[in-house]
Design an enzyme around this catalytic site. Structure first.
Site, PDB file in Angstrom:
ATOM      1  N   CYS A 173       0.802  -1.252   0.076  1.00 11.19           N
ATOM      2  CA  CYS A 173      -0.070  -0.063  -0.118  1.00 11.19           C
ATOM      3  C   CYS A 173       0.899   1.223  -0.064  1.00 11.19           C
ATOM      4  O   CYS A 173       0.229   2.298   0.025  1.00 11.19           O
ATOM      5  CB  CYS A 173      -1.043   0.072   1.189  1.00 11.19           C
ATOM      6  SG  CYS A 173      -1.787  -1.531   1.370  1.00 11.19           S
ATOM      7  N   HIS A 313      -2.898   7.995   5.772  1.00 17.79           N
ATOM      8  CA  HIS A 313      -3.267   6.575   5.121  1.00 17.79           C
ATOM      9  C   HIS A 313      -4.793   6.385   5.523  1.00 17.79           C
ATOM     10  O   HIS A 313      -5.419   5.806   4.652  1.00 17.79           O
ATOM     11  CB  HIS A 313      -2.255   5.530   5.635  1.00 17.79           C
ATOM     12  CG  HIS A 313      -2.173   4.389   5.113  1.00 17.79           C
ATOM     13  ND1 HIS A 313      -2.050   4.276   3.535  1.00 17.79           N
ATOM     14  CD2 HIS A 313      -2.159   3.056   5.577  1.00 17.79           C
ATOM     15  CE1 HIS A 313      -2.022   3.134   3.246  1.00 17.79           C
ATOM     16  NE2 HIS A 313      -2.278   2.187   4.437  1.00 17.79           N
ATOM     17  N   GLU A 324      -1.576   5.541  13.238  1.00 19.07           N
ATOM     18  CA  GLU A 324      -1.356   6.859  12.462  1.00 19.07           C
ATOM     19  C   GLU A 324      -1.635   8.109  13.405  1.00 19.07           C
ATOM     20  O   GLU A 324      -0.652   9.160  13.216  1.00 19.07           O
ATOM     21  CB  GLU A 324      -2.047   6.795  11.295  1.00 19.07           C
ATOM     22  CG  GLU A 324      -1.726   7.936  10.124  1.00 19.07           C
ATOM     23  CD  GLU A 324      -2.058   7.782   8.805  1.00 19.07           C
ATOM     24  OE1 GLU A 324      -1.560   8.868   8.040  1.00 19.07           O
ATOM     25  OE2 GLU A 324      -2.974   7.014   8.891  1.00 19.07           O
ATOM     26  N   LYS A 345      -9.819   7.909   1.678  1.00 21.13           N
ATOM     27  CA  LYS A 345     -10.246   6.321   1.346  1.00 21.13           C
ATOM     28  C   LYS A 345     -11.426   6.259   1.964  1.00 21.13           C
ATOM     29  O   LYS A 345     -12.385   5.406   1.524  1.00 21.13           O
ATOM     30  CB  LYS A 345      -9.007   5.649   2.025  1.00 21.13           C
ATOM     31  CG  LYS A 345      -7.762   5.530   1.483  1.00 21.13           C
ATOM     32  CD  LYS A 345      -6.960   4.550   2.382  1.00 21.13           C
ATOM     33  CE  LYS A 345      -5.521   4.488   1.754  1.00 21.13           C
ATOM     34  NZ  LYS A 345      -4.800   5.484   1.933  1.00 21.13           N
ATOM     35  N   HIS A 350      -9.709   1.702  -0.326  1.00 21.77           N
ATOM     36  CA  HIS A 350      -8.295   1.970  -0.384  1.00 21.77           C
ATOM     37  C   HIS A 350      -7.907   0.988  -1.589  1.00 21.77           C
ATOM     38  O   HIS A 350      -8.045  -0.116  -2.131  1.00 21.77           O
ATOM     39  CB  HIS A 350      -7.845   0.804   0.736  1.00 21.77           C
ATOM     40  CG  HIS A 350      -6.592   0.620   1.063  1.00 21.77           C
ATOM     41  ND1 HIS A 350      -5.529   1.294   0.200  1.00 21.77           N
ATOM     42  CD2 HIS A 350      -5.730   0.121   2.031  1.00 21.77           C
ATOM     43  CE1 HIS A 350      -4.416   1.099   0.788  1.00 21.77           C
ATOM     44  NE2 HIS A 350      -4.534   0.400   1.896  1.00 21.77           N
ATOM     45  N   PHE A 409       1.646  -3.451   3.977  1.00 26.15           N
ATOM     46  CA  PHE A 409       2.035  -4.577   4.770  1.00 26.15           C
ATOM     47  C   PHE A 409       3.541  -4.850   4.594  1.00 26.15           C
ATOM     48  O   PHE A 409       4.064  -4.325   3.715  1.00 26.15           O
ATOM     49  CB  PHE A 409       1.162  -5.652   3.937  1.00 26.15           C
ATOM     50  CG  PHE A 409      -0.151  -5.753   4.373  1.00 26.15           C
ATOM     51  CD1 PHE A 409      -0.772  -5.024   5.356  1.00 26.15           C
ATOM     52  CD2 PHE A 409      -1.167  -6.848   3.905  1.00 26.15           C
ATOM     53  CE1 PHE A 409      -2.124  -5.120   5.647  1.00 26.15           C
ATOM     54  CE2 PHE A 409      -2.485  -6.901   3.979  1.00 26.15           C
ATOM     55  CZ  PHE A 409      -2.972  -6.085   5.023  1.00 26.15           C
TER      56      PHE A 409
END
Length: 422
Positions: A173, A313, A324, A345, A350, A409
Site C-alpha cells: 500500500c 493513510h 497513525e 479513502k 483503499h 503490509f
C-alpha cells in the site's frame, strides 16, 4: 530533495509537479473526481465484477464507465487488463495536463515509474481456471506479460515513447508514494528531466476479496456500503477495496521553466522507513510511521508548523487509524491538534498499490485549489483518534505545504511533502 532545505537546491535538482491524471471510483479524470471528493461523495457500491453471493464482503469501490478503447488501440484494449489500461489513461491525462511533448529527441530523458501491489490478479485467476478446466495447452501466451505488475510502467512507455528510466515497485500500500518519491530522486540525481509516476491497482476479484476477508481486514457493512469506509470512527470495521490509477508528471524545475510549463507544486520532502515488526500490523504507537514522517519533513527543510494538511493513510481499520494518529502526535506534538487531517479513502476506498498515486494527486489539488477534502462517515469519533479529521464537510484553507502518508503490509512506509511553488 536529497538534503535538508529542498528550495535551496539548484533548479536542476528541485522537482516540481506539472501534470495530473486520475482514474478512480469517483470519476474518470481529475475534474469530476475532485468535484465528487470535495462534495463528500462515496465511490463505494455493490460488486458488479463477479457474483459476490456468499462472500463476507459484497461491495467495493469500483471504477465506473471506463472505456479502454478511448485510451488504447482497439486490438490492445480488448486484451489489456484494467490495471494496465487505467495506468495508460491516467498517464495520458497527466501528460496532456502538463503539455509535455514526448519526441524522439527528448524521449530518452523522460522516464516512467509506477507502483502496483498485486498486478494482474484478475488475469492470474482466469488463467488458473483455464488450466484446471482445459489444460496447459490452452493458456494464453500473453498470460505472463499481462499479469506482472511492471507492465503498467512498460505499457505507458510503449504508448507514449518515454524511453528514460523505467521501473516499478511493489511495496504493497506504499507503492504509489514510493514510486513518486523515487522518481523525484531520479530527477534530482540528473538521470531524467521528467518522470511519469504514480500508482495503480485493479483487483476487485474473487480471490482478492476472499483473501482479505480471511484476514478479517475488510469491512462487512453490506447493508449500507457507502458508509462502510469510516476512518477514525468508533464503528470502523475494516477497509474497502478500491481500484484505479493516479499519475503525476514531475520534472526538474529547470526543465519546467525552459519549456514554459505551468507549475502546480513542488516535491520537497520524501521519507521511507520499515517497521521491522509484523507482516500486516503496524508497529506499536506508529513508531515506524513517525520516523517516516520525520524523515520527509526533515528532507523538506520545513518545520511541523508549516505543514498545513495531512492526507492520512487512514484505512478505516482499527489498528492503522489508531497507530497513525499516535504517530502524528509523536511527530507534531501540540501542533498535532492544529493541523487538519483527512482520509480520502473514506470516499475512494483503499486502492492498495494505487493509493499513494491517487492521494498524491489529491494532495496537490488541495494545495492548488485551497480546499481540504473531508473524511466522510465520521459520525461517532473514536475517543483515541482525537485529531482534526475534517469530518464530513470539505474545508476552504490556503496552506503552504501538505503531507501524504502511505503505509503498507510488511511494515513498509512512505511519506511525501508537497509544497506550494512560489
Amino acid at each position: 530533495m536529497t538534503k535538508k532545505g529542498g528550495k535551496n537546491l539548484p533548479d536542476e535538482r528541485r522537482v516540481v509537479v506539472t501534470g495530473l491524471g486520475l482514474v478512480c471510483p469517483l470519476g474518470i479524470g481529475v475534474e469530476p473526481s475532485w468535484e465528487a471528493l470535495v462534495a463528500g461523495q462515496s465511490g463505494v457500491g455493490p460488486i458488479t465484477r463477479f457474483d459476490s453471493q456468499g462472500f463476507a464482503t459484497t461491495f467495493a469501490a469500483q471504477v465506473k464507465g471506463f472505456d479502454p478503447e478511448a485510451w488504447l488501440p482497439k486490438k490492445d484494449a480488448r486484451r489489456t487488463p484494467p490495471f494496465m489500461s487505467y495506468s495508460v489513461a491516467a498517464a495520458r491525462m497527466a501528460i496532456e495536463d502538463a503539455r509535455l511533448e514526448i519526441t524522439e529527441k527528448n524521449g530518452n530523458r523522460i522516464g516512467v515509474f509506477t507502483g502496483c501491489g498485486l498486478g494482474g490478479l484478475e488475469v492470474l485467476e482466469e488463467s488458473h481456471k483455464t488450466l484446471l478446466e482445459k489444460g496447459p495447452r490452452r493458456i494464453s501466451p500473453f498470460f505472463i506479460p499481462l499479469m506482472i505488475g511492471n507492465m503498467a510502467t512498460g505499457l505507458i512507455s510503449m504508448q507514449t515513447g518515454a524511453k528514460g528510466p523505467n521501473c516499478s515497485v511493489a511495496t504493497a500500500c506504499a507503492a504509489g508514494s514510493h514510486a513518486i518519491g523515487e522518481s523525484a530522486r531520479i530527477i534530482a540525481y540528473g538521470q531524467a528531466d521528467a518522470m511519469i509516476t504514480g500508482g495503480v491497482e485493479a483487483v476487485v476479484t474473487p480471490l482478492c476479496i476472499s483473501g482479505f476477508n480471511a484476514m478479517k481486514a475488510l469491512s462487512t457493512y453490506n447493508e449500507e456500503p457507502q458508509k462502510a469506509s469510516r476512518p477514525f470512527d468508533r464503528e470502523r470495521d475494516g477497509f474497502v477495496v478500491g481500484e484505479g490509477a493516479g499519475i503525476l508528471v514531475i520534472e526538474s524545475l529547470r526543465h519546467a521553466k525552459e519549456r514554459g510549463a505551468k507549475i502546480l507544486a513542488e516535491i520537497t520532502g520524501y521519507g521511507m522507513t520499515s517497521d521491522a515488526y509484523h507482516m500486516t500490523a503496524p508497529a506499536p504507537n506508529g513508531e515506524g510511521m513517525a520516523r517516516c514522517m520525520e524523515m520527509a519533513i526533515a528532507d523538506s527543510g520545513l518545520d511541523v508548523s508549516q505543514i498545513g494538511y495531512i492526507n492520512a493513510h487512514g484505512t478505516s481499520t482499527p489498528f492503522n487509524d489508531l497507530c497513525e494518529t499516535q504517530a502524528i502526535k509523536t511527530v507534531f506534538g501540540k501542533q498535532a491538534y492544529k493541523v487538519p487531517v483527512s482520509s480520502t479513502k473514506s470516499m475512494t476506498g483503499h486502492l492498495l498499490g494505487g493509493a499513494g498515486g491517487v492521494e498524491g494527486v489529491f494532495s496537490v489539488l488541495a494545495l492548488t485549489r485551497g480546499v481540504l477534502p473531508p473524511t466522510i462517515n465520521l459520525n461517532s469519533p473514536d475517543p483515541e483518534c482525537d485529531l482534526d479529521y475534517i469530518p464530513n464537510i470539505a474545508r476552504k484553507a490556503s496552506v503552504q505545504a501538505v503531507m501524504s502518508n502511505s503505509f503498507g503490509f510488511g511494515g513498509t512506509n512512505a511519506t511525501l511533502v508537497f509544497e506550494r511553488y512560489e
